[in-house]
Design an enzyme around this catalytic site. Structure first.
Site, PDB file in Angstrom:
ATOM      1  N   GLU A  97      -9.674  -0.735  -1.780  1.00 45.43           N
ATOM      2  CA  GLU A  97      -9.368   0.671  -1.464  1.00 45.43           C
ATOM      3  C   GLU A  97      -9.436   1.525  -2.728  1.00 45.43           C
ATOM      4  OE1 GLU A  97      -5.709  -0.060   0.672  1.00 45.43           O
ATOM      5  OE2 GLU A  97      -6.861  -1.004   2.276  1.00 45.43           O
ATOM      6  N   LYS A 103       0.860  -1.196   0.000  1.00 45.58           N
ATOM      7  CA  LYS A 103       0.000   0.000   0.000  1.00 45.58           C
ATOM      8  C   LYS A 103       0.899   1.251   0.000  1.00 45.58           C
ATOM      9  CE  LYS A 103      -3.588  -2.747   2.063  1.00 45.58           C
ATOM     10  NZ  LYS A 103      -4.771  -2.825   2.908  1.00 45.58           N
ATOM     11  N   GLY A 128      -7.363  -5.085   7.205  1.00 44.57           N
ATOM     12  CA  GLY A 128      -6.781  -4.203   8.212  1.00 44.57           C
ATOM     13  C   GLY A 128      -7.534  -4.165   9.533  1.00 44.57           C
ATOM     14  N   GLU A 188     -10.968 -10.732  -1.103  1.00 41.49           N
ATOM     15  CA  GLU A 188     -10.672  -9.940   0.091  1.00 41.49           C
ATOM     16  C   GLU A 188     -11.963  -9.308   0.613  1.00 41.49           C
ATOM     17  OE1 GLU A 188      -6.296  -8.560   0.156  1.00 41.49           O
ATOM     18  OE2 GLU A 188      -7.409  -7.142  -1.060  1.00 41.49           O
ATOM     19  N   HIS A 196      -8.326  -3.409  -6.191  1.00 38.25           N
ATOM     20  CA  HIS A 196      -8.297  -3.505  -4.722  1.00 38.25           C
ATOM     21  C   HIS A 196      -9.459  -2.695  -4.150  1.00 38.25           C
ATOM     22  CE1 HIS A 196      -7.066  -2.982  -0.571  1.00 38.25           C
ATOM     23  NE2 HIS A 196      -6.314  -4.061  -0.747  1.00 38.25           N
TER      24      HIS A 196
HETATM   25  P1  PGA Z   1      -4.377  -6.568   5.465  1.00 39.41           P
HETATM   26  O1  PGA Z   1      -4.598  -6.023   3.968  1.00 39.41           O
HETATM   27  O2  PGA Z   1      -3.586  -7.835   5.364  1.00 39.41           O
HETATM   28  O3  PGA Z   1      -3.621  -5.460   6.145  1.00 39.41           O
HETATM   29  O4  PGA Z   1      -5.726  -6.808   6.045  1.00 39.41           O
HETATM   30  C1  PGA Z   1      -4.852  -6.922   2.924  1.00 39.41           C
HETATM   31  C2  PGA Z   1      -5.040  -6.162   1.625  1.00 39.41           C
HETATM   32  O5  PGA Z   1      -5.655  -5.085   1.641  1.00 39.41           O
HETATM   33  O6  PGA Z   1      -4.584  -6.620   0.558  1.00 39.41           O
END
Ligand code: PGA
Length: 251
Positions: free
Chosen positions: A95, A12, A170, A164, A93
């Site tokens: 995000e 990230k 997170g 995911e 992703h």
């Molecule tokens: P995380 O993130 O392992 O910090 O939960 C995974 C991701 O967003 O790919």
């Protein structure tokens, strides 16, 4: 599992040049686990340095633009990533979908651009907590796969899917083993429907709060071909424990 497991770190927006020491440690550690494919997607600024340094790492981008070049201030294209030494790119992703309004069609266009540039592509899908609570998790993921996966001849060989759940990213929360198994089975069925026999060999990664403590259990689930790891990929110590969970060390 169709191939050796694939453990990918998504850094990230983390990592100054000083973090290259972690990357070098990860690279050395990965060498001891030849049965595991290890990737890192650092920020764009570190792609070239990491690709130059890494002997045992697959280096990728976290996103790319759908166009190869042009007046798109601040964007990075798939050919640029390839030129910098990347061999894959993550697209879609959650995000990016949430913070940058990326639709399935945009994600698919990025995946097409990546493949056209000679990159492999990790296409991310996953439901929100509200969608899971409403019993719509599989329907949401199904629609994302339908709209986001590239459809060209031979594309199945270039694609990895990362499941995911947004609420697990997170947060330290992970779905039950049964829920992961059910979703991965549904994704496999969809891949077979889209790609035919080629869909059988597409890796399906699990992502969302994977860490050294839960990696063994998650990687043992049927149809889990590896993990996409955020927070726990930032240090060699925690990331290599996940790599070790995916395959034994060989000296
Ligand atoms: P995380 O993130 O392992 O910090 O939960 C995974 C991701 O967003 O790919």
């Amino acid at each position: 599992m169709p191939h050796r497991p694939y453990i990918v770190g998504n850094w990230k927006m983390n990592g100054l040049r000083a973090a290259m020491s972690e990357a070098r440690s990860i690279d050395r550690g990965a060498q001891r686990h030849p049965g595991v494919r290890v990737g890192i997607a650092p920020p764009f600024t570190l792609v070239h340095a990491m690709a130059e340094t890494g002997q045992n790492l697959f280096v990728g981008g976290q996103d790319c633009h759908a166009q190869p070049s042009g007046a798109f201030t601040g964007e990075v294209s798939a050919p640029m990533l390839k030129d910098a030494g990347a061999v894959f790119v993550i697209v879609g992703h959650s995000e990016r979908r949430a913070m940058h309004g990326e639709s399935d069609a945009m994600v698919q266009a990025k995946a097409d651009a990546a493949i056209a540039a000679g990159l492999d592509v990790i296409v991310c899908v996953g439901e929100t907590e509200a969608e899971r609570d409403a019993g719509r998790a599989e329907a949401v993921v199904d629609a994302q796969l339908e709209g986001s996966l590239p459809r060209g001849e031979g594309d199945a060989a270039r694609v990895t899917v990362a499941y995911e759940p947004v609420w697990a990213i997170g947060t330290g929360r992970v779905p039950s083993v049964d829920d992961v198994a059910a979703m991965h089975a549904a994704i496999r069925a969809h891949l077979l429907a889209i790609y035919g026999d080629g869909g059988a060999a597409v890796r399906i990664l699990y992502g969302g709060s994977v860490n050294a403590g839960n990696a063994n259990e998650l990687l043992a689930v049927a149809e889990v071909g590896g993990a996409l790891v955020g927070g726990a990929s930032l240090t060699a110590d925690s990331f290599l424990q996940i790599v070790a969970a995916a395959g034994p060390a060989e000296d």
